[in-house]
Write a protein that holds these residues in place. Structure first.
Motif, PDB file in Angstrom:
ATOM      1  N   HIS A 133     -63.835   0.564 -13.031  1.00 13.14           N
ATOM      2  CA  HIS A 133     -65.289   0.690 -12.892  1.00 13.14           C
ATOM      3  C   HIS A 133     -65.937   1.842 -13.668  1.00 13.14           C
ATOM      4  O   HIS A 133     -67.158   1.927 -13.714  1.00 13.14           O
ATOM      5  CB  HIS A 133     -65.725   0.669 -11.420  1.00 13.14           C
ATOM      6  N   ASP A 171     -65.413   2.615  -3.838  1.00 15.92           N
ATOM      7  CA  ASP A 171     -64.641   3.723  -4.410  1.00 15.92           C
ATOM      8  C   ASP A 171     -65.493   4.992  -4.267  1.00 15.92           C
ATOM      9  O   ASP A 171     -66.721   4.927  -4.332  1.00 15.92           O
ATOM     10  CB  ASP A 171     -64.366   3.417  -5.886  1.00 15.92           C
ATOM     11  N   ILE A 172     -64.859   6.140  -4.085  1.00 13.85           N
ATOM     12  CA  ILE A 172     -65.625   7.375  -3.874  1.00 13.85           C
ATOM     13  C   ILE A 172     -66.402   7.785  -5.123  1.00 13.85           C
ATOM     14  O   ILE A 172     -67.393   8.509  -5.043  1.00 13.85           O
ATOM     15  CB  ILE A 172     -64.702   8.537  -3.405  1.00 13.85           C
ATOM     16  N   HIS A 173     -65.988   7.303  -6.266  1.00 13.88           N
ATOM     17  CA  HIS A 173     -66.701   7.658  -7.500  1.00 13.88           C
ATOM     18  C   HIS A 173     -67.728   6.590  -7.854  1.00 13.88           C
ATOM     19  O   HIS A 173     -67.480   5.399  -7.658  1.00 13.88           O
ATOM     20  CB  HIS A 173     -65.708   7.820  -8.648  1.00 13.88           C
ATOM     21  N   ASP A 264     -60.291   6.020  -2.335  1.00 15.94           N
ATOM     22  CA  ASP A 264     -60.316   7.470  -2.488  1.00 15.94           C
ATOM     23  C   ASP A 264     -61.359   8.139  -1.600  1.00 15.94           C
ATOM     24  O   ASP A 264     -61.509   9.355  -1.632  1.00 15.94           O
ATOM     25  CB  ASP A 264     -60.474   7.884  -3.967  1.00 15.94           C
ATOM     26  N   GLY A 302     -59.722   3.079  -7.361  1.00 19.25           N
ATOM     27  CA  GLY A 302     -59.001   4.334  -7.153  1.00 19.25           C
ATOM     28  C   GLY A 302     -58.342   4.443  -5.787  1.00 19.25           C
ATOM     29  O   GLY A 302     -58.218   3.471  -5.041  1.00 19.25           O
ATOM     30  N   TYR A 304     -55.972   8.035  -4.062  1.00 18.34           N
ATOM     31  CA  TYR A 304     -54.932   8.937  -4.571  1.00 18.34           C
ATOM     32  C   TYR A 304     -54.116   9.612  -3.492  1.00 18.34           C
ATOM     33  O   TYR A 304     -53.328  10.501  -3.777  1.00 18.34           O
ATOM     34  CB  TYR A 304     -55.566   9.927  -5.548  1.00 18.34           C
TER      35      TYR A 304
HETATM   36 ZN    ZN Z   1     -62.476   6.604  -7.615  1.00 13.84          ZN
END
Ligand code: ZN
Ligand code: X5A
Length: 697
Positions: A133, A171-173, A264, A302, A304
């Motif tokens: 993404h 996703d956190i981003h 994430d 993601g 991690y």
């Molecule tokens: Zn991410």
């Protein structure tokens, strides 16, 4: 119809040769598969054949350079040369296998989506890497090379003619690349929840803030929910689902949903520093499964922390397969002030574009305006994102990957073990119970009823409740004993029967708490009165009592929630009450069992499909333990369609939406008032409701 899964063992090859501890590492992929294997999920899925994306598919969204640069690394085995090239990009490494695996990741995502659109599978998951993404039109970025989700979306638009695709990016981003690619396209609703920290969180873009809502025809179809604090958890995320994502998604009525599923934001992830528990991803997933006829493609991005990543991803897949959501171990509470502010800001900028947010326009625009005064954030003044494809000139900071304090890491790890143990409960119970007092309803529903587990209609022993409530008692027994997961009883649902059965559940079967929802068109006060002082029973009713108009309750009691909708109201009103009141309250109450009494009014304004959606959304709670007591009315056709949809919802079948436009309808002002009054009254007790703007009298 089943759940598909696509992956390729070679996806473990892509690794950073000069930093083996790099966050985006092979174990991410290996451990997710391993966990899915352990939970015996893969064998229940239809395996899809991974394939490489074609040049044609890539070139729809990426420049030719994006292919050739990576293609040329194919033959570079010189580590230093690879490192040098990689360092030109923001957070990236290239491995000799990267080119081929990026093609495989993108192609496999297209494969997943096209199998869903072909009807070969209902839903599915792409367990892939590298992720996608952050891959922009002409720039690799953030571990990503080709934008897997965007490419699959474009495929669905161009080759299948889809008109409404919802992309949910948890996703956190911020998936800035996906946003850029569909910024002016109203056919694609991009909804992203991401860390922002007023710009301090990677990728540090002003275009990630909430005021970037799309451009031109796409205005209102880009939704950013930026989080400005760390340690956001289940309460914050579920509030975003209930207050924003679900109402908007139901109004949009997508034909397909693709999830950019990063893990994430999960507890333990060093990159996100958020606290979503793995089980919560089941709840995210289940709440989307009622939409788009169940067509849901989940694509790995993601994540991690190996433990929370593998558990979160496996639980997502398990939910796609139709297993019940594991209960969230701690009940939801107030979302943080910061999350409340974000939700209000997003509502504020989008209120003109979505009818489900109209209540704000009517009641509280000024309030929100004050609450969310346009911020001058710490890095830049607020500037509209103009939708440029160009790479932002420079990044304000080029942060290194956070290193987690080993002490904190160990603590989180222990916490995760407890959480994971709690989701491994025996949920291998797919049976849906069915009881009818008369054979009539069985005959006309035979193909659905065949898939249910028939429970006896008669009851020999007469405990509390006695014979009259036999069918409901039998149903409750089967849920408490684990013979069935959920079920429906068809017969009388008058107040004595309900009262006896609820008493039976708590007194004889020792359940700690039960939520009862009266969805009958004409609720009476007896049930409410009977349990008024009993904290074990949460009583909720949807429609107004005959002798009242609009919302009311008995001097605001915590365990009595009467929404008071008019029975002539529409689907939008019912869903609004569900998202803004019943679900938050239910998630805070955390019932062990939900009992629903229902009938279908032939004259009512609420469609059978909407009724089915309500049932579906309630199955997320109480480990899926849902007992419906349904009474036929004199109009067999409305009654049967309601019954059929309810059974389908319990069986996990997709439910279509009543109108092609979804619930895109003007909200009824009487309902808006009713809902607002209940929230104002109940938020003193249920602080999951608390972010609603307080309007002075
Ligand atoms: Zn991410
Ligand atoms: C896919 C993904 C994150 C890059 C983070 C860089 N990328 N700090 O999660």
């Amino acid at each position: 119809m089943t759940t598909g899964v696509v992956y390729d063992q070679r996806m473990a090859d892509h690794k950073c040769l000069w930093d083996l501890k790099y966050n985006e590492k092979p174990e991410r992929f290996i451990n997710v598969l391993k966990r899915c294997e352990e939970l015996k999920l893969l064998q229940r899925c239809l395996p899809l054949k991974p394939r490489e994306a074609t040049e044609e598919e890539l070139l729809k969204l990426h420049t030719p350079d994006m292919i050739s640069i990576l293609k040329d690394t194919d033959s570079i085995s010189d580590e230093e040369a690879l490192e040098k090239l990689s360092s030109k990009y923001d957070f990236l490494y290239i491995h000799p296998s990267t080119y081929q695996l990026s093609l495989l990741a993108a192609g496999s995502t297209v494969e997943l989506v096209s199998n869903i659109l072909d009807g070969k599978i209902r839903n599915g998951m792409a367990i892939i890497r590298p992720p996608g993404h952050h891959a922009m039109k002409s720039e690799y970025c953030g571990y990503c090379f080709y934008n897997n989700v965007a490419i699959a979306t474009q495929h669905a638009l161009d080759n299948r003619g889809l008109k409404r695709i919802l992309i949910v990016d948890w996703d956190i981003h911020h998936g800035q690349a996906t946003q850029q690619m569909f910024y002016d396209d109203p056919r694609v609703l991009y909804f992203s929840i991401h860390g922002f920290q007023n710009g301090a969180f990677w990728p540090h873009l002003r275009e990630s803030d909430y005021h970037n809502i799309g451009r031109g025809a796409g205005l209102g179809y880009n939704i950013n929910v930026p989080m400005n604090e760390v340690k956001m958890g289940n309460s914050d995320y579920m509030a975003i689902f209930h207050q924003l994502l679900l109402p908007i998604a139901y109004e949009f009525n997508p034909e397909l949903i693709i999830v950019s599923a990063g893990y994430d934001a999960a507890l333990g992830c060093p990159e996100g520093e958020m606290e979503i528990t793995p089980a919560c991803y089941s709840h995210f997933t289940n709440s989307l499964m009622g939409l788009a006829n169940g067509r849901l493609a989940v694509v790995l991005e993601g994540g991690y922390c190996l433990k929370s990543l593998s558990e979160g991803a496996a639980l997502t897949l398990r939910t796609l397969l139709g297993d019940p959501c594991p209960p969230l171990l701690s009940n939801l509470d107030t979302p943080t002030k910061s999350a409340q502010n974000t939700v209000l800001s997003v509502m504020y900028v989008l209120r003109r574009y979505w009818k489900c947010l109209q209540h704000l326009e009517v009641f509280s625009v000024q309030e929100i305006n004050d609450a969310t005064k346009i911020r001058e954030n710490q890095f830049w003044p607020q500037i509209e994102f103009l939708g440029s494809d160009e790479k932002p000139e420079s990044y304000p900071t080029r942060d290194i990957c956070p290193v987690q304090d080993p002490k904190i890491a160990a603590e989180l790890d222990a916490q995760l073990d407890v959480l994971i143990a709690g989701t491994c409960l025996d949920v291998q119970q797919y049976r849906i119970g069915f009881i009818a007092n008369s054979t009539e309803s069985i005959e006309s529903l035979s193909e659905i009823v065949q898939r249910c587990h028939m429970l006896p209609a008669d009851r020999t022993e007469t405990g509390t409740g006695g014979k009259t409530s036999g069918i409901l008692l039998n149903l409750i027994d089967s849920l408490v004993d684990g013979t069935c997961r959920s079920g429906i009883a068809i017969g009388d649902n008058s107040c004595n029967i309900v009262i006896d059965s609820l008493k039976y559940a708590i007194d004889d079967r020792s359940l700690q708490n039960v939520m009862f929802i009266d969805m009958r068109t004409h609720p009476d006060r007896e049930i409410q009165k009977f349990f008024q002082e009993d904290v074990r029973i949460l009583y909720a009713s949807l429609f107004a009592f005959l002798d009242s108009c609009g919302s009311e309750s008995v001097g605001a009691k915590k365990f009595t929630v009467n929404v008071g909708l008019q029975q002539s109201c529409g689907d939008g009103d019912v869903l609004s009450a569900l998202f803004r009141i019943l679900l938050p309250v239910a998630y805070q109450f955390g019932p062990q069992l939900i009992v629903v009494a229902a009938d279908r009014s032939p004259s009512g304004g609420v469609s059978s499909e909407c009724f089915g959606q309500v049932i579906h959304l309630l199955t997320s709670l109480s480990g899926g333990r849902l007992a419906v007591i349904f009474k036929h009315n004199k109009d067999p056709s409305s009654s049967l369609s309601g019954l059929k949809i309810c059974v389908k919802a319990l069986l996990g079948d997709p439910i279509s939406m009543s109108t092609p436009k979804g619930t895109n309808q003007q909200l009824n002002v009487v309902s808006m008032c009713a809902i607002r009054n209940v929230i104002r009254e109940q938020n003193a007790f249920w602080n999951a409701l608390q972010f609603e703007v307080q309007v002075p009298d």
